[in-house]
Design an enzyme around this catalytic site. Sequence first.
Site, PDB file in Angstrom:
ATOM      1  N   TYR A   1     -34.961   6.439   5.284  1.00 50.61           N
ATOM      2  CA  TYR A   1     -36.022   5.998   6.199  1.00 50.61           C
ATOM      3  C   TYR A   1     -37.413   6.014   5.553  1.00 50.61           C
ATOM      4  O   TYR A   1     -38.348   5.419   6.078  1.00 50.61           O
ATOM      5  CB  TYR A   1     -36.088   6.894   7.444  1.00 50.61           C
ATOM      6  CG  TYR A   1     -34.865   6.934   8.308  1.00 50.61           C
ATOM      7  CD1 TYR A   1     -33.867   5.985   8.207  1.00 50.61           C
ATOM      8  CD2 TYR A   1     -34.717   7.943   9.261  1.00 50.61           C
ATOM      9  CE1 TYR A   1     -32.743   6.041   9.014  1.00 50.61           C
ATOM     10  CE2 TYR A   1     -33.603   8.004  10.073  1.00 50.61           C
ATOM     11  CZ  TYR A   1     -32.612   7.058   9.943  1.00 50.61           C
ATOM     12  OH  TYR A   1     -31.515   7.120  10.740  1.00 50.61           O
TER      13      TYR A   1
ATOM     14  N   HIS B   1     -24.910   9.946   5.722  1.00 53.28           N
ATOM     15  CA  HIS B   1     -25.453   8.906   6.594  1.00 53.28           C
ATOM     16  C   HIS B   1     -24.370   7.927   7.078  1.00 53.28           C
ATOM     17  O   HIS B   1     -24.281   7.631   8.262  1.00 53.28           O
ATOM     18  CB  HIS B   1     -26.572   8.159   5.862  1.00 53.28           C
ATOM     19  CG  HIS B   1     -27.587   7.548   6.767  1.00 53.28           C
ATOM     20  ND1 HIS B   1     -28.916   7.508   6.486  1.00 53.28           N
ATOM     21  CD2 HIS B   1     -27.468   6.935   7.974  1.00 53.28           C
ATOM     22  CE1 HIS B   1     -29.576   6.908   7.472  1.00 53.28           C
ATOM     23  NE2 HIS B   1     -28.707   6.546   8.382  1.00 53.28           N
TER      24      HIS B   1
HETATM   25  N1  LIG Z   1     -27.366   7.705  11.726  1.00 53.35           N
HETATM   26  C1  LIG Z   1     -27.613   6.419  11.804  1.00 53.35           C
HETATM   27  O1  LIG Z   1     -26.952   5.587  11.177  1.00 53.35           O
HETATM   28  C2  LIG Z   1     -28.726   5.949  12.644  1.00 53.35           C
HETATM   29  C3  LIG Z   1     -29.638   6.861  13.126  1.00 53.35           C
HETATM   30  N2  LIG Z   1     -30.690   6.469  13.902  1.00 53.35           N
HETATM   31  C4  LIG Z   1     -31.578   7.529  14.437  1.00 53.35           C
HETATM   32  O2  LIG Z   1     -31.692   7.387  15.850  1.00 53.35           O
HETATM   33  C5  LIG Z   1     -33.073   7.267  16.184  1.00 53.35           C
HETATM   34  C6  LIG Z   1     -33.284   6.464  17.453  1.00 53.35           C
HETATM   35  O3  LIG Z   1     -32.742   5.188  17.345  1.00 53.35           O
HETATM   36  P1  LIG Z   1     -33.634   3.857  17.255  1.00 53.35           P
HETATM   37  O4  LIG Z   1     -32.782   2.839  16.622  1.00 53.35           O
HETATM   38  O5  LIG Z   1     -34.929   4.194  16.643  1.00 53.35           O
HETATM   39  O6  LIG Z   1     -33.793   3.372  18.755  1.00 53.35           O
HETATM   40  P2  LIG Z   1     -34.081   3.968  20.212  1.00 53.35           P
HETATM   41  O7  LIG Z   1     -32.912   3.613  21.048  1.00 53.35           O
HETATM   42  O8  LIG Z   1     -34.519   5.369  20.150  1.00 53.35           O
HETATM   43  O9  LIG Z   1     -35.270   3.020  20.683  1.00 53.35           O
HETATM   44  C7  LIG Z   1     -36.550   3.123  20.122  1.00 53.35           C
HETATM   45  C8  LIG Z   1     -37.404   2.008  20.696  1.00 53.35           C
HETATM   46  O10 LIG Z   1     -37.557   2.203  22.106  1.00 53.35           O
HETATM   47  C9  LIG Z   1     -38.937   2.336  22.440  1.00 53.35           C
HETATM   48  N3  LIG Z   1     -39.019   3.404  23.462  1.00 53.35           N
HETATM   49  C10 LIG Z   1     -38.971   4.743  23.269  1.00 53.35           C
HETATM   50  N4  LIG Z   1     -38.999   5.392  24.445  1.00 53.35           N
HETATM   51  C11 LIG Z   1     -39.052   4.452  25.413  1.00 53.35           C
HETATM   52  C12 LIG Z   1     -39.102   4.504  26.829  1.00 53.35           C
HETATM   53  N5  LIG Z   1     -39.092   5.677  27.489  1.00 53.35           N
HETATM   54  N6  LIG Z   1     -39.159   3.330  27.509  1.00 53.35           N
HETATM   55  C13 LIG Z   1     -39.186   2.149  26.851  1.00 53.35           C
HETATM   56  N7  LIG Z   1     -39.128   2.037  25.508  1.00 53.35           N
HETATM   57  C14 LIG Z   1     -39.064   3.183  24.788  1.00 53.35           C
HETATM   58  C15 LIG Z   1     -39.644   2.704  21.152  1.00 53.35           C
HETATM   59  O11 LIG Z   1     -40.948   2.180  21.134  1.00 53.35           O
HETATM   60  P3  LIG Z   1     -42.262   3.134  21.016  1.00 53.35           P
HETATM   61  O12 LIG Z   1     -42.165   3.851  19.691  1.00 53.35           O
HETATM   62  O13 LIG Z   1     -43.386   2.177  21.096  1.00 53.35           O
HETATM   63  O14 LIG Z   1     -42.194   4.071  22.200  1.00 53.35           O
HETATM   64  C16 LIG Z   1     -38.791   2.013  20.107  1.00 53.35           C
HETATM   65  O15 LIG Z   1     -39.166   0.651  19.953  1.00 53.35           O
HETATM   66  C17 LIG Z   1     -33.681   6.622  14.932  1.00 53.35           C
HETATM   67  O16 LIG Z   1     -35.079   6.669  14.951  1.00 53.35           O
HETATM   68  C18 LIG Z   1     -32.993   7.417  13.861  1.00 53.35           C
HETATM   69  O17 LIG Z   1     -33.605   8.691  13.748  1.00 53.35           O
HETATM   70  C19 LIG Z   1     -30.834   5.138  14.250  1.00 53.35           C
HETATM   71  C20 LIG Z   1     -29.972   4.184  13.777  1.00 53.35           C
HETATM   72  C21 LIG Z   1     -28.842   4.518  12.941  1.00 53.35           C
HETATM   73  O1  LIG Z   2     -31.365   3.595  10.905  1.00 57.23           O
HETATM   74  C1  LIG Z   2     -30.313   3.995  10.379  1.00 57.23           C
HETATM   75  O2  LIG Z   2     -30.016   5.188  10.239  1.00 57.23           O
HETATM   76  C2  LIG Z   2     -29.364   3.017   9.905  1.00 57.23           C
HETATM   77  O3  LIG Z   2     -28.337   3.360   9.399  1.00 57.23           O
HETATM   78  C3  LIG Z   2     -29.731   1.594  10.072  1.00 57.23           C
HETATM   79  O4  LIG Z   2     -28.983   0.778   9.219  1.00 57.23           O
HETATM   80  C4  LIG Z   2     -29.502   1.175  11.489  1.00 57.23           C
HETATM   81  O5  LIG Z   2     -28.152   1.181  11.734  1.00 57.23           O
HETATM   82  C5  LIG Z   2     -30.176  -0.117  11.769  1.00 57.23           C
HETATM   83  O6  LIG Z   2     -31.151  -0.422  11.165  1.00 57.23           O
HETATM   84  C6  LIG Z   2     -29.668  -0.966  12.831  1.00 57.23           C
HETATM   85  O7  LIG Z   2     -30.329  -2.185  12.810  1.00 57.23           O
END
Ligand SMILES: NC(=O)C1=CN([C@@H]2O[C@H](COP(=O)(O)OP(=O)(O)OC[C@H]3O[C@@H](n4cnc5c(N)ncnc54)[C@H](OP(=O)(O)O)[C@@H]3O)[C@@H](O)[C@H]2O)C=CC1
Ligand SMILES: O=C(O)C(=O)[C@@H](O)[C@H](O)C(=O)CO
Length: 275
Positions: free
Chosen positions: A49, A107
């Site tokens: 990230y 990951h």
């Molecule tokens: N292990 C893996 O492979 C993965 C891990 N992750 C982890 O999971 C975390 C969360 O997932 P992510 O994909 O970021 O998505 P989320 O489902 O957490 O959504 C985040 C989005 O929603 C918005 N948001 C946050 N709170 C609210 C609310 N109460 N109402 C409306 N909109 C809201 C945020 O905008 P704003 O910031 O403007 O509030 C942002 O654009 C990641 O940040 C990462 O740490 C994610 C993907 C893959």
């Molecule tokens: O954000 C993460 O941890 C990921 O593994 C990303 O690849 C994630 O799955 C993503 O970007 C989805 O569009």
Amino acid sequence: MTPTFTLSDGTSIPALGLGTVKSEGEDMAATVGSALDAGYRLIDTALRYETEGGVGEAVRASSVPREDILVTTKIPGRYHGYDEAKESVQLSLEGLGLDHIDLLLIHWPLPKVDKYVDTWRAMIDLQKDGVVTSIGVSNFTEAHLDRIVRETGVAPVVNQVELHPFFPQADLRAYHAEHGIVTESWSPLGRGSELLKAAPVAEAAAAHDVSPGQVVLRWHHQLGAVPLPKSSNPDRQKQNLDIFDFALTQGEVDAISSLERGRIWDQDPDTHEEF
Ligand SMILES: NC(=O)C1=CN([C@@H]2O[C@H](COP(=O)(O)OP(=O)(O)OC[C@H]3O[C@@H](n4cnc5c(N)ncnc54)[C@H](OP(=O)(O)O)[C@@H]3O)[C@@H](O)[C@H]2O)C=CC1
Ligand SMILES: O=C(O)C(=O)[C@@H](O)[C@H](O)C(=O)CO
């Protein structure tokens, strides 16, 4: 106070944490700093990230004692392998500016590369050496989980997977419950999809006088999962953490679960390539 779950290694984990996938131009130290001020104690980052610097800066600057904060980071695909995993952790420690990692995850499993067992062996040794407190995985299927336990005798404490009402993962959650693995939900709010506008979510929000985001995060909690919502907005951060004083009815939970339609980005752990 955020409730906690006990992990199979005896440590505990907050029932909700902050995601740190960065938005364009975001100041991650400020994002994490306001989350710590709001009461977040679980922060989810990853070497890939490129947010470890901001996370570590905020953790070091915070008045919250270091031992009260659980920092998670992850080993990316390009560091799969025994020596490579140790190198990845060294880079994460340097990036974070911290002397240990609380929870370290693989990951993605990358089964075609076939090095996740060696990576896991390095993590077991890093835990023995005290560099890492707890070890877990991310995006593992039941077959990947079975294999690391069969080949090393050590089970992960968590599996962080895509989980939201469009993809509730009932079978995998049941497997986790049977094996004492805590489920963490990534993209718990469906990351910008139309999830928060869905009728069962909107109806429950109106019934409980909370926001759609709070309804969805409460749904995760009632399934026994740990959601990791990402928000850089201090008001939404507070709102997302404020889900422990109301409860959805079983009918509302079921109606939200019935939104199931599959993964949002079609990232199948058996084939997804991540480096
Ligand atoms: N292990 C893996 O492979 C993965 C891990 N992750 C982890 O999971 C975390 C969360 O997932 P992510 O994909 O970021 O998505 P989320 O489902 O957490 O959504 C985040 C989005 O929603 C918005 N948001 C946050 N709170 C609210 C609310 N109460 N109402 C409306 N909109 C809201 C945020 O905008 P704003 O910031 O403007 O509030 C942002 O654009 C990641 O940040 C990462 O740490 C994610 C993907 C893959
Ligand atoms: O954000 C993460 O941890 C990921 O593994 C990303 O690849 C994630 O799955 C993503 O970007 C989805 O569009």
